[in-house]
Each structure stands twice: as structure tokens, then as C-alpha cells.
Motif scaffolding. Structure first.
Motif, PDB file in Angstrom:
ATOM      1  N   ASP A 184      20.099  57.727  15.764  1.00  0.00           N
ATOM      2  CA  ASP A 184      20.662  56.642  16.579  1.00  0.00           C
ATOM      3  C   ASP A 184      20.511  55.288  15.885  1.00  0.00           C
ATOM      4  N   GLY A 185      20.682  55.284  14.564  1.00  0.00           N
ATOM      5  CA  GLY A 185      20.623  54.063  13.770  1.00  0.00           C
ATOM      6  C   GLY A 185      19.233  53.612  13.370  1.00  0.00           C
ATOM      7  N   VAL A 186      18.197  54.377  13.714  1.00  0.00           N
ATOM      8  CA  VAL A 186      16.807  54.034  13.400  1.00  0.00           C
ATOM      9  C   VAL A 186      16.290  55.022  12.357  1.00  0.00           C
ATOM     10  N   GLU A 187      15.575  54.517  11.338  1.00  0.00           N
ATOM     11  CA  GLU A 187      15.070  55.388  10.275  1.00  0.00           C
ATOM     12  C   GLU A 187      14.048  56.397  10.805  1.00  0.00           C
ATOM     13  N   PHE A 188      14.091  57.609  10.213  1.00  0.00           N
ATOM     14  CA  PHE A 188      13.081  58.618  10.535  1.00  0.00           C
ATOM     15  C   PHE A 188      12.528  59.225   9.258  1.00  0.00           C
ATOM     16  N   TYR A 189      11.350  59.819   9.403  1.00  0.00           N
ATOM     17  CA  TYR A 189      10.706  60.570   8.321  1.00  0.00           C
ATOM     18  C   TYR A 189      10.142  61.848   8.922  1.00  0.00           C
ATOM     19  N   GLY A 195       0.932  72.001   5.350  1.00  0.00           N
ATOM     20  CA  GLY A 195      -0.262  72.632   5.912  1.00  0.00           C
ATOM     21  C   GLY A 195       0.106  73.481   7.109  1.00  0.00           C
ATOM     22  N   ALA A 196      -0.473  73.166   8.234  1.00  0.00           N
ATOM     23  CA  ALA A 196      -0.254  73.949   9.450  1.00  0.00           C
ATOM     24  C   ALA A 196       0.404  73.117  10.545  1.00  0.00           C
ATOM     25  N   ARG A 197       1.172  72.063  10.154  1.00  0.00           N
ATOM     26  CA  ARG A 197       1.824  71.229  11.163  1.00  0.00           C
ATOM     27  C   ARG A 197       3.054  70.541  10.601  1.00  0.00           C
ATOM     28  N   TRP A 198       3.891  70.120  11.532  1.00  0.00           N
ATOM     29  CA  TRP A 198       5.053  69.300  11.166  1.00  0.00           C
ATOM     30  C   TRP A 198       5.012  68.039  12.014  1.00  0.00           C
ATOM     31  N   SER A 199       5.658  66.971  11.518  1.00  0.00           N
ATOM     32  CA  SER A 199       5.651  65.714  12.256  1.00  0.00           C
ATOM     33  C   SER A 199       6.961  64.964  12.056  1.00  0.00           C
ATOM     34  N   LEU A 200       7.224  64.062  12.989  1.00  0.00           N
ATOM     35  CA  LEU A 200       8.376  63.176  12.895  1.00  0.00           C
ATOM     36  C   LEU A 200       7.923  61.767  13.235  1.00  0.00           C
ATOM     37  N   SER A 201       8.263  60.832  12.354  1.00  0.00           N
ATOM     38  CA  SER A 201       8.010  59.410  12.564  1.00  0.00           C
ATOM     39  C   SER A 201       9.353  58.717  12.706  1.00  0.00           C
ATOM     40  N   ILE A 202       9.467  57.809  13.669  1.00  0.00           N
ATOM     41  CA  ILE A 202      10.711  57.082  13.896  1.00  0.00           C
ATOM     42  C   ILE A 202      10.415  55.591  14.008  1.00  0.00           C
ATOM     43  N   GLY A 203      11.165  54.796  13.243  1.00  0.00           N
ATOM     44  CA  GLY A 203      11.121  53.341  13.342  1.00  0.00           C
ATOM     45  C   GLY A 203       9.864  52.706  12.807  1.00  0.00           C
ATOM     46  N   GLY A 204       9.902  51.389  12.752  1.00  0.00           N
ATOM     47  CA  GLY A 204       8.767  50.626  12.263  1.00  0.00           C
ATOM     48  C   GLY A 204       8.952  50.218  10.810  1.00  0.00           C
ATOM     49  N   THR A 205       8.075  49.360  10.349  1.00  0.00           N
ATOM     50  CA  THR A 205       8.156  48.883   8.972  1.00  0.00           C
ATOM     51  C   THR A 205       7.486  49.831   7.981  1.00  0.00           C
ATOM     52  N   ASP A 206       6.665  50.752   8.479  1.00  0.00           N
ATOM     53  CA  ASP A 206       5.997  51.738   7.626  1.00  0.00           C
ATOM     54  C   ASP A 206       6.087  53.099   8.313  1.00  0.00           C
ATOM     55  N   LEU A 207       7.124  53.860   7.988  1.00  0.00           N
ATOM     56  CA  LEU A 207       7.352  55.149   8.640  1.00  0.00           C
ATOM     57  C   LEU A 207       6.212  56.137   8.443  1.00  0.00           C
ATOM     58  N   VAL A 208       5.525  56.055   7.337  1.00  0.00           N
ATOM     59  CA  VAL A 208       4.447  57.005   7.046  1.00  0.00           C
ATOM     60  C   VAL A 208       3.128  56.558   7.669  1.00  0.00           C
ATOM     61  N   GLY A 209       2.777  55.305   7.497  1.00  0.00           N
ATOM     62  CA  GLY A 209       1.469  54.841   7.937  1.00  0.00           C
ATOM     63  C   GLY A 209       1.402  54.245   9.328  1.00  0.00           C
ATOM     64  N   ASN A 210       2.523  53.670   9.797  1.00  0.00           N
ATOM     65  CA  ASN A 210       2.480  52.986  11.090  1.00  0.00           C
ATOM     66  C   ASN A 210       3.863  52.977  11.748  1.00  0.00           C
ATOM     67  N   PRO A 211       4.366  54.153  12.101  1.00  0.00           N
ATOM     68  CA  PRO A 211       5.696  54.198  12.720  1.00  0.00           C
ATOM     69  C   PRO A 211       5.656  53.682  14.170  1.00  0.00           C
ATOM     70  N   ASP A 212       6.830  53.323  14.676  1.00  0.00           N
ATOM     71  CA  ASP A 212       6.913  52.929  16.082  1.00  0.00           C
ATOM     72  C   ASP A 212       6.701  54.125  17.006  1.00  0.00           C
ATOM     73  N   TRP A 213       7.155  55.299  16.563  1.00  0.00           N
ATOM     74  CA  TRP A 213       7.028  56.504  17.386  1.00  0.00           C
ATOM     75  C   TRP A 213       6.646  57.669  16.479  1.00  0.00           C
ATOM     76  N   TYR A 214       5.695  58.484  16.928  1.00  0.00           N
ATOM     77  CA  TYR A 214       5.183  59.590  16.116  1.00  0.00           C
ATOM     78  C   TYR A 214       4.963  60.809  16.992  1.00  0.00           C
ATOM     79  N   TYR A 215       5.300  61.982  16.442  1.00  0.00           N
ATOM     80  CA  TYR A 215       5.097  63.245  17.148  1.00  0.00           C
ATOM     81  C   TYR A 215       4.760  64.318  16.128  1.00  0.00           C
ATOM     82  N   GLU A 216       3.873  65.230  16.495  1.00  0.00           N
ATOM     83  CA  GLU A 216       3.550  66.347  15.619  1.00  0.00           C
ATOM     84  C   GLU A 216       3.237  67.583  16.432  1.00  0.00           C
ATOM     85  N   GLU A 217       3.367  68.736  15.791  1.00  0.00           N
ATOM     86  CA  GLU A 217       3.030  70.019  16.408  1.00  0.00           C
ATOM     87  C   GLU A 217       2.431  70.933  15.353  1.00  0.00           C
TER      88      GLU A 217
END
Length: 110
Positions: free
Chosen positions: A30-35, A40-62
Motif C-alpha cells: 500500500d505504498g509503504v516499504e516492507f522487509y 532460523g526457526a521464524r519469519w518476520s515482516l517489518s513495515i514502514g519507518g526510517t529503519d525497516l530492520v532495526g526500528n520499523p513502524d510495524w513488526y510481526y513474527e511467527e
């Protein structure tokens, strides 16, 4: 390089999806960057923010798989399915998880 599967969602543009240990993906939702990352034993998604890896606006993992390295070799199709799952949560307004949830205890901020 493996061909990137289509997401089937016009709001998800996947520019990169490749690798093993980790599987990594980048693009726009929706026009916002994601990573996307699976290692290992998990996956994650980071959305938005100035640092997608270290400090995203939104983060989820399983967690993923039964072995310690299963996520790092997931198929591109699985990665897209998990990406779409997390995007659905983001769009629904789900609260982000703390980014430190997947970091080792010695690396987490005090």
C-alpha cells in the motif's frame, strides 16, 4: 535467481524475494516499504519507518518449522503466503510486536 511469485494483491509489490538462510524480501505494501525475513526457526515482516530492520513502524513474527534452520529454506511461495498473512494483520490495525522479540537476550536493549 528464483522467479518471484505473484502476490495476487495489487497493493503488494514485491521487488526482491531471494536467498537461503535467510530468505529476504523487499517491496511496498500500500505504498509503504516492507522487509520480509525468514531465518532460523521464524519469519518476520517489518513495515514502514526510517529503519525497516532495526526500528520499523510495524513488526510481526511467527515461529516456523520443527528444526532450527527450517525458515531459512522456505519456498518463495510460502514466503509470499506468510507476507500476505502479516499484511492482512497490518491492514486490520493489529498492534505491532516488539521488535526485540526475536533478538537474543544479550542483544536486547535494557
Amino acid at each position: 535467481m528464483t522467479e518471484i511469485p505473484e502476490s495476487g494483491d495489487p497493493g503488494i509489490v514485491i521487488d526482491l524475494l531471494e536467498g537461503e538462510c535467510p530468505v529476504q524480501g523487499e517491496g511496498l505494501v500500500d505504498g509503504v516499504e516492507f522487509y520480509f525475513r525468514a531465518r532460523g526457526a521464524r519469519w518476520s515482516l517489518s513495515i514502514g519507518g526510517t529503519d525497516l530492520v532495526g526500528n520499523p513502524d510495524w513488526y510481526y513474527e511467527e515461529p516456523y518449522g520443527t528444526g532450527p534452520y527450517d525458515a531459512g529454506v522456505m519456498s518463495p511461495e510460502e514466503a509470499v503466503a506468510f507476507l500476505k498473512k502479516a499484511v492482512g494483520l497490518w491492514r486490520a490495525g493489529a498492534e505491532p510486536m516488539p521488535r526485540t522479540s526475536c533478538l537474543p537476550s544479550w542483544f536486547r536493549p535494557a
